[in-house]
Motif scaffolding. Sequence first.
Motif, PDB file in Angstrom:
ATOM      1  N   ASP A 123      27.076  24.058  38.304  1.00 29.90           N
ATOM      2  CA  ASP A 123      25.978  23.173  38.699  1.00 29.90           C
ATOM      3  C   ASP A 123      25.692  23.391  40.175  1.00 29.90           C
ATOM      4  O   ASP A 123      26.619  23.633  40.953  1.00 29.90           O
TER       5      ASP A 123
ATOM      6  N   ASN B 114      27.709  16.284  41.005  1.00 32.04           N
ATOM      7  CA  ASN B 114      27.638  16.251  39.538  1.00 32.04           C
ATOM      8  C   ASN B 114      28.695  17.160  38.923  1.00 32.04           C
ATOM      9  O   ASN B 114      29.324  16.825  37.908  1.00 32.04           O
TER      10      ASN B 114
ATOM     11  N   ASN C  57      14.068  21.106  33.489  1.00 28.88           N
ATOM     12  CA  ASN C  57      13.193  21.944  32.655  1.00 28.88           C
ATOM     13  C   ASN C  57      12.736  23.217  33.377  1.00 28.88           C
ATOM     14  O   ASN C  57      12.656  24.283  32.766  1.00 28.88           O
TER      15      ASN C  57
ATOM     16  N   HIS D  39      15.249  26.021  32.886  1.00 34.38           N
ATOM     17  CA  HIS D  39      15.698  26.469  31.553  1.00 34.38           C
ATOM     18  C   HIS D  39      15.566  27.980  31.417  1.00 34.38           C
ATOM     19  O   HIS D  39      16.507  28.666  31.019  1.00 34.38           O
TER      20      HIS D  39
HETATM   21  N1  LIG Z   1      18.404  16.019  23.770  1.00 37.21           N
HETATM   22  C1  LIG Z   1      18.217  14.887  24.434  1.00 37.21           C
HETATM   23  O1  LIG Z   1      18.099  13.820  23.853  1.00 37.21           O
HETATM   24  C2  LIG Z   1      18.176  14.937  25.934  1.00 37.21           C
HETATM   25  C3  LIG Z   1      18.438  13.781  26.677  1.00 37.21           C
HETATM   26  C4  LIG Z   1      18.411  13.884  28.065  1.00 37.21           C
HETATM   27  C5  LIG Z   1      18.083  15.077  28.688  1.00 37.21           C
HETATM   28  N2  LIG Z   1      17.797  16.181  27.941  1.00 37.21           N
HETATM   29  C6  LIG Z   1      17.438  17.460  28.578  1.00 37.21           C
HETATM   30  O2  LIG Z   1      18.595  17.957  29.251  1.00 37.21           O
HETATM   31  C7  LIG Z   1      18.225  18.587  30.457  1.00 37.21           C
HETATM   32  C8  LIG Z   1      18.991  17.942  31.612  1.00 37.21           C
HETATM   33  O3  LIG Z   1      18.699  16.557  31.673  1.00 37.21           O
HETATM   34  P1  LIG Z   1      19.749  15.533  32.313  1.00 37.21           P
HETATM   35  O4  LIG Z   1      19.313  14.175  31.909  1.00 37.21           O
HETATM   36  O5  LIG Z   1      21.125  15.934  32.011  1.00 37.21           O
HETATM   37  O6  LIG Z   1      19.442  15.724  33.861  1.00 37.21           O
HETATM   38  P2  LIG Z   1      20.478  15.561  35.070  1.00 37.21           P
HETATM   39  O7  LIG Z   1      19.663  15.506  36.306  1.00 37.21           O
HETATM   40  O8  LIG Z   1      21.423  14.433  34.795  1.00 37.21           O
HETATM   41  O9  LIG Z   1      21.321  16.908  35.005  1.00 37.21           O
HETATM   42  C9  LIG Z   1      20.745  18.156  35.245  1.00 37.21           C
HETATM   43  C10 LIG Z   1      21.722  18.953  36.082  1.00 37.21           C
HETATM   44  O10 LIG Z   1      21.245  20.296  36.163  1.00 37.21           O
HETATM   45  C11 LIG Z   1      21.607  20.782  37.463  1.00 37.21           C
HETATM   46  N3  LIG Z   1      20.829  21.980  37.737  1.00 37.21           N
HETATM   47  C12 LIG Z   1      19.511  22.111  37.971  1.00 37.21           C
HETATM   48  N4  LIG Z   1      19.174  23.389  38.130  1.00 37.21           N
HETATM   49  C13 LIG Z   1      20.312  24.121  37.998  1.00 37.21           C
HETATM   50  C14 LIG Z   1      20.613  25.504  38.033  1.00 37.21           C
HETATM   51  N5  LIG Z   1      19.657  26.416  38.277  1.00 37.21           N
HETATM   52  N6  LIG Z   1      21.894  25.898  37.850  1.00 37.21           N
HETATM   53  C15 LIG Z   1      22.876  24.985  37.629  1.00 37.21           C
HETATM   54  N7  LIG Z   1      22.643  23.643  37.582  1.00 37.21           N
HETATM   55  C16 LIG Z   1      21.383  23.218  37.749  1.00 37.21           C
HETATM   56  C17 LIG Z   1      21.318  19.612  38.377  1.00 37.21           C
HETATM   57  O11 LIG Z   1      21.951  19.729  39.612  1.00 37.21           O
HETATM   58  C18 LIG Z   1      21.851  18.447  37.534  1.00 37.21           C
HETATM   59  O12 LIG Z   1      23.203  18.170  37.816  1.00 37.21           O
HETATM   60  C19 LIG Z   1      16.705  18.453  30.550  1.00 37.21           C
HETATM   61  O13 LIG Z   1      16.096  19.619  30.091  1.00 37.21           O
HETATM   62  C20 LIG Z   1      16.373  17.296  29.631  1.00 37.21           C
HETATM   63  O14 LIG Z   1      15.085  17.409  29.062  1.00 37.21           O
HETATM   64  C21 LIG Z   1      17.865  16.131  26.580  1.00 37.21           C
END
Ligand SMILES: NC(=O)c1ccc[n+]([C@@H]2O[C@H](COP(=O)([O-])OP(=O)(O)OC[C@H]3O[C@@H](n4cnc5c(N)ncnc54)[C@H](O)[C@@H]3O)[C@@H](O)[C@H]2O)c1
Length: 353
Positions: free
Chosen positions: A35, A40, A78, A81
């Motif tokens: 991360d 985090n 997003n 991704h």
């Molecule tokens: N399936 C579901 O029901 C559901 C629910 C929540 C979130 N999501 C998806 O999950 C993804 C993350 O959401 P979240 O709520 O966990 O967000 P979050 O902010 O809690 O976690 C995302 C993490 O990704 C890290 N990050 C960002 N870019 C990065 C990179 N290039 N390399 C490494 N780490 C990186 C950030 O520092 C952060 O810690 C999103 O795409 C969201 O749409 C899906």
Amino acid sequence: MKKLKIGLIGAGNIARTHLKAYAKLENAEVVAVCDINPANLKKTCDKFGIPEEHRYNSVEAMLAAEPELEAADVCVWNINHAPCAIAALRAGLHVLCEKPMAYNTKEAEEMMAEAEKAGKLLMVGFVLRFSPENTMVKEFIDSGVLGEIYYSKATYLRRHGNPGGWFANKALSGGGPVIDLGVHVIDQTRYLMGSPKPVSVYAMTSDKISGRKLKADIEWRASATGENVCDVEDFGVALIRYDNGATTLLETSYELNGPNNTSKALFGTKGGVTIDSKSTRVYTDISGYIADVEPSLPSGDFDVIFANEMAHFVDCVQNGTPCRATAEDGIVVMKILDAIYESARTGHEVILK
Ligand SMILES: NC(=O)c1ccc[n+]([C@@H]2O[C@H](COP(=O)([O-])OP(=O)(O)OC[C@H]3O[C@@H](n4cnc5c(N)ncnc54)[C@H](O)[C@@H]3O)[C@@H](O)[C@H]2O)c1
């Protein structure tokens, strides 16, 4: 039993749900996590016992130092991704990528091209496909209980639930409830309708109450991103038409002066079905009498549904089981999402090729 070695990319909220799900599986283990946010990374790795030497501050560092990885699970913003999934595919890993598949259709197509080149699985985290009620309703539909489905409603309305952080920042998320919540119910209704091809989209979005402050807690907040931007829509409505003549009405919101509502409804020539947080009901007729049926079903809470999703991903990789949430599906849904935003911007119907 051979355990699939997984590298987790992103260690935020949903990554912790994924780790919990993998912990239930005997045939998979998360061996490394990366991360870009050190807080985090530490919080998540401490909680799930990932040793210090397997924690990384970038996807590149993790892929270079962990050659035994076989699969990656992408749980980042997003906008990241595509770069993260592509890096993992180029390193020869199978990839599970959270929804939405990408920031836009172009990036989703680049991801799929990379998966084809690498000959690896690219699965999209359409988690609602793995709920017990979804599996049950799919079985009903496949056995003809609904007849020909010509209309569905895809509803995911939050009364007061803009998570803020990166979710509210269009440059990182791509949009608000349409791409974050709508994606779930668009995919689920399309899946249950037999995965028809979308032909047109007519939509409207609104941002009139986006950043409102109320004297009430919101359901949950995103991890801080250091930005305090709110430039996404707070509401979206869309009419999606498919090539078989069927239509879906989407309604989704982060903020709305109306009730919370997460429900799906499908209407066919022989029966209809509603799926909401409390129950699943079938509306049909038996010997000419109107009959509404509420089948009993083992409860599938959030953790069960994610465990089903991760188990399926591991099964596809290890046993070649056909994937139930493919990159092709991810791209179709991205096309619908892009078309919703374009239609809302232009005020015109968008025709999809
Ligand atoms: N399936 C579901 O029901 C559901 C629910 C929540 C979130 N999501 C998806 O999950 C993804 C993350 O959401 P979240 O709520 O966990 O967000 P979050 O902010 O809690 O976690 C995302 C993490 O990704 C890290 N990050 C960002 N870019 C990065 C990179 N290039 N390399 C490494 N780490 C990186 C950030 O520092 C952060 O810690 C999103 O795409 C969201 O749409 C899906």
